[in-house]
Design a protein around this motif. Structure first.
Motif, PDB file in Angstrom:
ATOM      1  N   TRP A  20       3.282   9.002 -11.073  1.00 23.01           N
ATOM      2  CA  TRP A  20       3.751   7.913 -10.198  1.00 23.01           C
ATOM      3  C   TRP A  20       2.699   6.807 -10.102  1.00 23.01           C
ATOM      4  O   TRP A  20       3.029   5.613 -10.093  1.00 23.01           O
ATOM      5  N   ASP A  23       2.870   4.729 -13.188  1.00 21.59           N
ATOM      6  CA  ASP A  23       4.105   3.926 -13.154  1.00 21.59           C
ATOM      7  C   ASP A  23       3.961   2.742 -12.203  1.00 21.59           C
ATOM      8  O   ASP A  23       4.422   1.627 -12.491  1.00 21.59           O
ATOM      9  N   PHE A  24       3.316   2.945 -11.065  1.00 18.69           N
ATOM     10  CA  PHE A  24       3.116   1.863 -10.110  1.00 18.69           C
ATOM     11  C   PHE A  24       2.200   0.789 -10.699  1.00 18.69           C
ATOM     12  O   PHE A  24       2.435  -0.424 -10.524  1.00 18.69           O
ATOM     13  N   ARG A  27       4.171  -1.215 -13.041  1.00 22.39           N
ATOM     14  CA  ARG A  27       5.096  -2.080 -12.311  1.00 22.39           C
ATOM     15  C   ARG A  27       4.383  -3.328 -11.797  1.00 22.39           C
ATOM     16  O   ARG A  27       4.903  -4.443 -11.880  1.00 22.39           O
ATOM     17  N   TYR A  28       3.168  -3.136 -11.295  1.00 24.57           N
ATOM     18  CA  TYR A  28       2.391  -4.298 -10.853  1.00 24.57           C
ATOM     19  C   TYR A  28       2.039  -5.203 -12.040  1.00 24.57           C
ATOM     20  O   TYR A  28       2.035  -6.435 -11.911  1.00 24.57           O
ATOM     21  N   THR A 222      -6.708   3.355  -8.192  1.00 28.94           N
ATOM     22  CA  THR A 222      -6.541   2.636  -6.926  1.00 28.94           C
ATOM     23  C   THR A 222      -7.557   1.509  -6.806  1.00 28.94           C
ATOM     24  O   THR A 222      -7.227   0.389  -6.380  1.00 28.94           O
TER      25      THR A 222
END
Length: 557
Positions: A20, A23-24, A27-28, A222
């Motif tokens: 995830w 994937d995030f 997406r960004y 992150t």
């Protein structure tokens, strides 16, 4: 708090979570890509807008009004603003989107490696457990077989009917089963000890290390997102000072709008230099009527000189309308001396042309001087070149200089003529030494010039220079006729003329005269006053209406 100790049994969930996270991040990355595409499209549309409203212009089409100049300044600032939007798009593509895509690929590879290590450790532990479980099951079977052998031996040993051989056989079987059970027990104990050791290593060493690597990877992801968020904002922040300057330039351009300056430019652009028309004189059409001695009849003074005015002198409504300043302006062709323009505009155009020719002349002079210096060098140092090879170029330059000087002199003559008219118009008393004929046309009261086809530059009769006043004998022969010439038209004086020379006729501005002889191409028209006085007037000082027939139809020249 680490994943290895707190989440030792959440391998599958950590697998889903790390997927995830990647994937995030992707997406960004897609968001940044769409944002920079919007910036590129926006910048392109701004540039097209600027190009649409700021087309290429020639030197004569350069804006002069402050409102136009400010608008084009705003367009230039907007073009610079579009450039900064392109910089934003480029920086986002290079420092944000490109970096995110490379980092995403690295994360995928690292995650795959850590998960493979975790699966291998789990497979090895499962293998150890399987071996231990097999040894346990074998030990269990052997024990059960040994118990059966024990029961069989005890039964035969207590049976008095059993033979000794049967008892010995059961005893031997019991010994074998018991020995096998002991061996299975030892093997099971060894496998169990080995499994426990491997399980401890799995949950206390291998899995914590693998989960720690996954945690580090996710935390770096992150941090990377936070850095790209900051980079995303920094890209905008870096262009803010330049964009602020663009906006300040727009504000400055807006403050530069000056309505008074624009109004002055309108005056400068369209001022004709003519004076407003004066009052029309009274035109007496009753001079040919018979008068009685009645007291109710108003007598009209006789014309001085005893000449009766010709009935053809009447001015029709059409003629009067043509003489009016705001009448329909005739379309005049463009002439070399700009005589189709009003005096003020003609003076400005001539001055601009003289300045341009002077610049070209200076270039030719500089080129001539350079060629002469080069020729001197060649003469002193023949090995550098032939001095005679420069002579054709020097001759050509000298020829060009003569042509330019001739053009400048010609334009200066025209400029002197128009400046003389402008200055005398301010005094409302033009002198007799002004050039009384236009080279290719005549001024019209509307501020334009009406072309006179095939008009040659000729002086008044027997006079070589049209700028000089007429001598006493020049026009004497013209007035020797006993019979007065018929009226063939009429004219209105645009300027005053003092008529100081013999044969010329004094006239005031806006005075209406009768035409008795057309301009023969020398710039002079023979006219007659209502008083009967005749003489020549400068054709360029009057507006002429020639009559075609007795019904009063007129032709304007």
């Amino acid at each position: 708090m680490t994943w290895g100790t707190e989440l030792w049994d959440q391998f599958e969930n950590l697998d889903k979570h790390t997927q995830w996270g990647i994937d995030f991040l992707e997406r960004y990355s897609k968001f940044v890509k769409e944002r920079l595409e919007i910036e590129q499209t926006y910048a392109k549309q701004l540039r097209n807008l600027v190009k649409k409203y700021c087309p290429k212009r020639s030197k004569d089409d350069e804006p002069r009004f402050s409102s136009c100049v400010s608008f084009y300044s705003i367009l230039n600032e907007l073009n610079d603003y579009a450039g900064q939007r392109e910089v934003v798009a480029e920086e986002m593509g290079h420092k944000v989107y490109g970096e995110l895509m490379r980092y995403s690929q690295d994360l995928k590879s690292e995650r795959k490696q850590h998960l493979q290590e975790g699966r291998k450790a789990q497979q090895y532990l499962d293998q150890c457990w399987k071996q231990m479980d097999n040894s346990k099951k074998k030990f269990e079977r052997e024990c059960k077989e040994a118990e059966k052998s024990q029961i069989s031996y005890d039964r035969l040993d207590n049976d008095i009917n059993a033979t000794k051989s049967e008892v010995e056989k059961a005893k031997s079987q019991l010994y074998l089963r018991t020995h096998s059970a002991d061996e299975s027990k030892n093997e099971y104990a060894a496998q169990l000890q080995n499994f426990n050791g491997e399980q401890w290593k799995h949950f206390n060493v291998a899995i914590p290390q693998i989960f720690k690597n996954l945690q580090d990877m996710d935390e770096r992801r992150t941090v990377k997102l936070g850095e790209t968020y900051r980079s995303f904002a920094d890209v905008e922040r870096r262009v803010v000072p330049i964009i602020s300057k663009c906006l300040e330039g727009m504000v400055t351009a807006a403050k530069a709008v000056d309505q008074r300056k624009d109004s002055a430019i309108v005056v400068e652009s369209f001022k004709s230099g003519f004076e407003p028309p004066g009052d029309y004189p009274f035109e007496d059409y009753s001079q040919n009527l018979s008068r009685t001695g009645s007291d109710n009849t108003i007598s009209t003074p006789k014309n001085e000189g005893g000449v009766k005015p010709d009935p053809k002198h009447s001015i029709s409504k059409t003629a009067k309308n043509k003489l009016w300043l705001f009448g329909k302006k005739p379309k005049a062709p463009s002439l070399e001396d700009f005589s189709h323009l009003p005096p003020e505009q003609r003076r400005k155009r001539l001055q601009a042309r003289i300045d341009e020719l002077s610049k070209e002349l200076q270039k030719e002079v500089d080129q001539r001087d350079a060629l002469n210096k080069m020729k001197d060098v060649y003469e002193k140092n023949p090995q550098m070149g032939d001095p005679q090879s420069l002579q054709p170029k020097i001759s050509e330059t000298m020829c060009n200089m003569e042509k330019l000087r001739s053009e400048i002199h010609k334009n200066e003559s025209w400029l002197s003529e128009v400046e003389g008219k402008v200055s005398t118009r301010g005094d409302r008393r033009p002198s007799a030494d002004v050039n009384h004929h236009a080279p290719h046309g005549r001024e019209s009261p509307e501020g334009s010039y009406t072309d006179v086809p095939n008009q040659e530059h000729r002086s008044p009769p027997h006079q070589p220079d049209p700028r000089q006043a007429h001598q006493p004998d020049e026009f004497d022969d013209e007035f020797d006729d006993d019979d007065p010439l018929p009226v063939i038209g009429h004219c209105k004086a645009i300027y005053s003329f003092n008529g100081q020379n013999e044969g010329t006729l004094l006239m005031k501005e806006n005075e209406v005269l009768y035409i008795i002889e057309e301009d023969k191409g020398d710039g002079w028209t023979r006219a007659r006053k209502q008083s009967g006085e005749e003489g020549y007037v400068p054709t360029s000082y009057v507006e002429i209406a020639m009559e075609k027939n007795s019904k009063g139809a007129v032709t304007y020249i």
